[in-house]
Write a protein that holds these residues in place. Structure first.
Motif, PDB file in Angstrom:
ATOM      1  N   VAL A 103      34.603  28.230 -13.908  1.00 22.76           N
ATOM      2  CA  VAL A 103      35.234  27.739 -12.823  1.00 22.76           C
ATOM      3  C   VAL A 103      36.668  28.198 -12.895  1.00 22.76           C
ATOM      4  CG1 VAL A 103      33.724  25.669 -12.764  1.00 22.76           C
ATOM      5  CG2 VAL A 103      35.718  25.491 -13.893  1.00 22.76           C
ATOM      6  N   LEU A 104      37.381  28.172 -14.049  1.00 29.07           N
ATOM      7  CA  LEU A 104      38.735  28.738 -13.993  1.00 29.07           C
ATOM      8  C   LEU A 104      38.735  30.273 -13.724  1.00 29.07           C
ATOM      9  CD1 LEU A 104      39.823  27.195 -17.625  1.00 29.07           C
ATOM     10  CD2 LEU A 104      40.344  26.309 -15.093  1.00 29.07           C
ATOM     11  N   ASP A 105      37.794  31.177 -14.217  1.00 29.86           N
ATOM     12  CA  ASP A 105      37.776  32.387 -13.826  1.00 29.86           C
ATOM     13  C   ASP A 105      37.545  32.709 -12.395  1.00 29.86           C
ATOM     14  OD1 ASP A 105      38.302  33.377 -16.285  1.00 29.86           O
ATOM     15  OD2 ASP A 105      36.135  33.402 -16.917  1.00 29.86           O
ATOM     16  N   ALA A 106      36.727  31.881 -11.858  1.00 31.97           N
ATOM     17  CA  ALA A 106      36.487  31.630 -10.302  1.00 31.97           C
ATOM     18  C   ALA A 106      37.664  31.463  -9.366  1.00 31.97           C
ATOM     19  CB  ALA A 106      35.089  30.772  -9.918  1.00 31.97           C
ATOM     20  N   CYS A 107      38.435  30.387  -9.912  1.00 28.97           N
ATOM     21  CA  CYS A 107      39.548  30.051  -9.334  1.00 28.97           C
ATOM     22  C   CYS A 107      40.540  31.175  -9.268  1.00 28.97           C
ATOM     23  CB  CYS A 107      40.264  28.668 -10.068  1.00 28.97           C
ATOM     24  SG  CYS A 107      41.793  28.211  -9.495  1.00 28.97           S
ATOM     25  N   TYR A 108      40.880  31.926 -10.440  1.00 26.68           N
ATOM     26  CA  TYR A 108      41.750  32.881 -10.439  1.00 26.68           C
ATOM     27  C   TYR A 108      41.512  34.097  -9.428  1.00 26.68           C
ATOM     28  CZ  TYR A 108      43.708  37.227 -12.255  1.00 26.68           C
ATOM     29  OH  TYR A 108      44.320  38.511 -12.126  1.00 26.68           O
ATOM     30  N   TYR A 109      40.050  34.203  -9.418  1.00 25.74           N
ATOM     31  CA  TYR A 109      39.541  35.608  -8.547  1.00 25.74           C
ATOM     32  C   TYR A 109      39.715  35.106  -7.080  1.00 25.74           C
ATOM     33  CZ  TYR A 109      37.878  37.801 -12.622  1.00 25.74           C
ATOM     34  OH  TYR A 109      37.822  38.608 -13.957  1.00 25.74           O
ATOM     35  N   GLU A 110      39.565  33.874  -6.793  1.00 19.52           N
ATOM     36  CA  GLU A 110      39.320  33.382  -5.461  1.00 19.52           C
ATOM     37  C   GLU A 110      41.025  33.286  -4.866  1.00 19.52           C
ATOM     38  OE1 GLU A 110      38.709  29.360  -2.493  1.00 19.52           O
ATOM     39  OE2 GLU A 110      37.833  29.693  -4.778  1.00 19.52           O
ATOM     40  N   ALA A 111      41.770  32.885  -5.824  1.00 21.53           N
ATOM     41  CA  ALA A 111      43.231  32.867  -5.296  1.00 21.53           C
ATOM     42  C   ALA A 111      43.802  34.440  -5.153  1.00 21.53           C
ATOM     43  CB  ALA A 111      44.245  32.308  -6.583  1.00 21.53           C
ATOM     44  N   GLN A 112      43.405  35.299  -6.198  1.00 18.07           N
ATOM     45  CA  GLN A 112      43.771  36.758  -6.073  1.00 18.07           C
ATOM     46  C   GLN A 112      43.213  37.311  -4.725  1.00 18.07           C
ATOM     47  OE1 GLN A 112      45.864  38.405  -8.009  1.00 18.07           O
ATOM     48  NE2 GLN A 112      46.262  36.425  -9.042  1.00 18.07           N
ATOM     49  N   THR A 113      41.981  36.729  -4.105  1.00 20.99           N
ATOM     50  CA  THR A 113      41.378  37.423  -3.112  1.00 20.99           C
ATOM     51  C   THR A 113      42.155  36.939  -1.965  1.00 20.99           C
ATOM     52  OG1 THR A 113      39.332  37.903  -4.375  1.00 20.99           O
ATOM     53  CG2 THR A 113      39.148  37.971  -2.123  1.00 20.99           C
ATOM     54  N   THR A 114      42.094  35.766  -1.764  1.00 21.98           N
ATOM     55  CA  THR A 114      42.504  35.011  -0.622  1.00 21.98           C
ATOM     56  C   THR A 114      43.766  34.923  -0.526  1.00 21.98           C
ATOM     57  OG1 THR A 114      42.184  32.754  -1.389  1.00 21.98           O
ATOM     58  CG2 THR A 114      40.231  33.924  -0.412  1.00 21.98           C
ATOM     59  N   GLY A 115      44.636  34.663  -1.568  1.00 23.24           N
ATOM     60  CA  GLY A 115      46.048  34.487  -1.499  1.00 23.24           C
ATOM     61  C   GLY A 115      46.369  32.828  -1.329  1.00 23.24           C
ATOM     62  N   ASP A 116      45.301  32.075  -1.258  1.00 21.02           N
ATOM     63  CA  ASP A 116      45.801  30.530  -1.276  1.00 21.02           C
ATOM     64  C   ASP A 116      45.208  29.775  -2.248  1.00 21.02           C
ATOM     65  OD1 ASP A 116      45.683  28.100  -0.245  1.00 21.02           O
ATOM     66  OD2 ASP A 116      44.497  28.316   1.400  1.00 21.02           O
ATOM     67  N   THR A 117      46.558  29.644  -3.230  1.00 24.25           N
ATOM     68  CA  THR A 117      46.312  29.032  -4.434  1.00 24.25           C
ATOM     69  C   THR A 117      45.693  27.751  -4.457  1.00 24.25           C
ATOM     70  OG1 THR A 117      48.020  30.600  -5.380  1.00 24.25           O
ATOM     71  CG2 THR A 117      47.558  28.602  -6.582  1.00 24.25           C
ATOM     72  N   SER A 118      46.361  26.952  -3.432  1.00 22.30           N
ATOM     73  CA  SER A 118      46.017  25.534  -3.153  1.00 22.30           C
ATOM     74  C   SER A 118      44.656  25.320  -2.866  1.00 22.30           C
ATOM     75  CB  SER A 118      46.831  25.083  -2.052  1.00 22.30           C
ATOM     76  OG  SER A 118      48.212  24.916  -2.317  1.00 22.30           O
ATOM     77  N   LEU A 119      44.196  26.107  -1.873  1.00 22.33           N
ATOM     78  CA  LEU A 119      42.639  25.969  -1.833  1.00 22.33           C
ATOM     79  C   LEU A 119      41.638  26.357  -2.701  1.00 22.33           C
ATOM     80  CD1 LEU A 119      40.227  25.302   0.343  1.00 22.33           C
ATOM     81  CD2 LEU A 119      40.557  27.486   1.193  1.00 22.33           C
ATOM     82  N   ALA A 120      42.089  27.227  -3.884  1.00 29.25           N
ATOM     83  CA  ALA A 120      41.457  27.851  -4.850  1.00 29.25           C
ATOM     84  C   ALA A 120      41.237  26.926  -6.054  1.00 29.25           C
ATOM     85  CB  ALA A 120      42.039  29.027  -5.338  1.00 29.25           C
ATOM     86  N   LEU A 121      42.546  25.961  -6.204  1.00 29.82           N
ATOM     87  CA  LEU A 121      42.569  24.887  -6.912  1.00 29.82           C
ATOM     88  C   LEU A 121      41.511  23.920  -6.414  1.00 29.82           C
ATOM     89  CD1 LEU A 121      46.223  24.834  -7.864  1.00 29.82           C
ATOM     90  CD2 LEU A 121      44.490  25.531  -9.438  1.00 29.82           C
ATOM     91  N   LEU A 122      41.491  23.402  -5.369  1.00 29.05           N
ATOM     92  CA  LEU A 122      41.005  22.319  -4.553  1.00 29.05           C
ATOM     93  C   LEU A 122      39.500  22.606  -4.897  1.00 29.05           C
ATOM     94  CD1 LEU A 122      42.717  21.254  -1.618  1.00 29.05           C
ATOM     95  CD2 LEU A 122      42.659  20.145  -3.663  1.00 29.05           C
ATOM     96  N   SER A 123      39.025  24.210  -4.656  1.00 29.81           N
ATOM     97  CA  SER A 123      37.809  24.366  -4.666  1.00 29.81           C
ATOM     98  C   SER A 123      37.167  24.414  -6.223  1.00 29.81           C
ATOM     99  CB  SER A 123      37.527  25.984  -4.262  1.00 29.81           C
ATOM    100  OG  SER A 123      36.278  26.306  -4.396  1.00 29.81           O
ATOM    101  N   MET A 124      37.952  24.603  -7.006  1.00 27.65           N
ATOM    102  CA  MET A 124      37.658  24.470  -8.531  1.00 27.65           C
ATOM    103  C   MET A 124      37.507  23.040  -8.888  1.00 27.65           C
ATOM    104  SD  MET A 124      39.942  25.765 -12.077  1.00 27.65           S
ATOM    105  CE  MET A 124      41.358  24.421 -11.418  1.00 27.65           C
ATOM    106  N   ALA A 125      38.507  21.959  -8.546  1.00 27.96           N
ATOM    107  CA  ALA A 125      38.124  20.679  -8.704  1.00 27.96           C
ATOM    108  C   ALA A 125      36.855  20.297  -8.102  1.00 27.96           C
ATOM    109  CB  ALA A 125      39.395  19.843  -8.051  1.00 27.96           C
ATOM    110  N   ASP A 126      36.583  20.831  -6.914  1.00 27.41           N
ATOM    111  CA  ASP A 126      35.255  20.495  -6.303  1.00 27.41           C
ATOM    112  C   ASP A 126      33.964  20.832  -7.226  1.00 27.41           C
ATOM    113  OD1 ASP A 126      34.391  18.932  -3.994  1.00 27.41           O
ATOM    114  OD2 ASP A 126      33.416  20.975  -3.351  1.00 27.41           O
ATOM    115  N   LYS A 127      34.179  21.629  -7.996  1.00 25.51           N
ATOM    116  CA  LYS A 127      32.969  22.291  -8.699  1.00 25.51           C
ATOM    117  C   LYS A 127      32.600  21.500  -9.935  1.00 25.51           C
ATOM    118  CE  LYS A 127      33.651  26.793  -7.027  1.00 25.51           C
ATOM    119  NZ  LYS A 127      34.255  28.242  -7.499  1.00 25.51           N
ATOM    120  N   ILE A 128      33.493  20.488 -10.422  1.00 25.04           N
ATOM    121  CA  ILE A 128      33.385  19.739 -11.686  1.00 25.04           C
ATOM    122  C   ILE A 128      33.088  18.303 -11.453  1.00 25.04           C
ATOM    123  CG2 ILE A 128      34.417  19.360 -13.834  1.00 25.04           C
ATOM    124  CD1 ILE A 128      33.457  22.057 -13.748  1.00 25.04           C
ATOM    125  N   GLU A 129      32.102  17.611 -12.023  1.00 28.38           N
ATOM    126  CA  GLU A 129      31.884  16.313 -11.749  1.00 28.38           C
ATOM    127  C   GLU A 129      33.021  15.409 -12.474  1.00 28.38           C
ATOM    128  OE1 GLU A 129      28.096  13.169 -12.123  1.00 28.38           O
ATOM    129  OE2 GLU A 129      27.949  15.089 -13.118  1.00 28.38           O
TER     130      GLU A 129
END
Length: 316
Positions: free
Chosen positions: A182-208
């Motif tokens: 999930v940390l790697d996915a957060c990094y790649y999503e932030a690099q791809t979309t440029g939206d760091t906030s949404l990438a962090l929220l999406s990462m938090a949503d993947k962990i219980e």
């Protein structure tokens, strides 16, 4: 006699030819293939639309609920949805229906007992629930064991708002699954979309784990307002230690409850054996072939299912 035999043979040949012609017609018209493609396309379209709506609601910090969302959460928390991206809630429901129907009809054809078929269907659902719970519990414990390590690595960096996802990508290699992915996915999503906030929220949503969710949400707020990460890491470390202490106390309660349940189970077996000796019947006959026995068996199974659910809640 010969006429009757001839009629049976003729009828059998007629039925066989009918199904054979039907099969040829289906194959020539490619109906099954077209139906399969249409079903796959419909499921994929519905999954994409639902994922798009979920991300929109996540970016707006709106509550998301519903049976499909809960199934999707369970798939992600268990790691199944991360390992197999095609395993959407829609596909999961279809697979469960096919497995239940297949088990029912196989048992029905083998034994001719529809109650046994229903029991197999129920058993498959219980097995699915247990396996899913075990996978979710394993990931939960892994995150819990890596939280302090995660905070220690964060504290070793002088983090700024612009490089937080890069730091997450650097420290992911030192952590266990599912945090690493999930940390790697957060990094790649932030690099791809440029939206760091949404990438962090999406990462938090993947962990219980609730502490991880809270930590990532605090990081997202710090990124948004360029707050001091040092204070955030220090406060989070204290909160995680308190959470671990409380969780250890709950685990002690779970162990005590397990001992009590084992004692209760042993007493139940002794009582059933005593009743069997008194009435001169075996335990299987009492539990499976009599109405009071079946009711008692259902009650015992229900108690253990409820107890299992309470253990899962206490272990969180």
């Amino acid at each position: 006699m010969r006429l009757e035999l001839g009629l049976k043979i003729g009828l059998g040949v007629l039925v066989y030819m009918t199904f054979f012609m039907l099969f040829l017609w289906l194959a020539s018209e490619r109906i099954i293939r077209r139906f399969f493609r249409m079903t796959v396309h419909s499921l994929d379209t519905a999954a994409r639309q639902r994922m798009r709506e979920n991300r929109e609601r996540l970016s707006l910090l709106l509550e998301r609920k519903g049976p499909l969302f809960r199934i999707e959460q369970n798939l992600v928390y268990s790691g199944l949805g991360v390992r197999w991206n095609w395993l959407t809630p829609e596909v999961w429901i279809v697979l469960n229906l096919l497995a239940g129907a297949g088990g029912y009809f196989l048992v029905l054809l083998a034994t001719g007992n529809w109650l046994a078929g229903l029991a197999v269907m129920g058993g498959l659902q219980v097995l699915r629930h247990v396996v899913m719970g075990a996978l979710m519990g394993r990931n939960y414990r892994s995150v819990n064991d890596n939280l302090l390590k995660f905070l220690d690595f964060l504290g070793n960096y002088s983090i700024t708002a612009g490089e937080v996802t890069s730091i997450l990508n650097q420290i992911s290699r030192y952590l266990d699954e599912p945090l690493r992915s999930v940390l790697d996915a957060c990094y790649y999503e932030a690099q791809t979309t440029g939206d760091t906030s949404l990438a962090l929220l999406s990462m938090a949503d993947k962990i219980e784990h609730p502490m991880f969710k809270e930590l990532v949400q605090n990081i997202e707020v710090s990124v948004r307002y360029s707050a001091d990460f040092t204070v955030l890491v220090s406060n989070s470390r204290r909160a995680v230690r308190e959470h671990m202490r409380t969780r250890q106390e709950r685990r002690s309660m779970v162990k005590e409850a397990l001992v009590n349940m084992v004692i209760l189970l042993g007493m139940s077996v002794v009582v059933i054996l005593a009743v069997g000796q008194l009435v001169g019947a075996s335990i299987s006959q009492i539990l499976l072939q009599t109405l009071p026995g079946r009711i008692s068996l259902v009650v015992i199974i229900s108690i253990f299912v409820l107890f299992y659910g309470q253990i899962r809640k206490l272990d969180r």
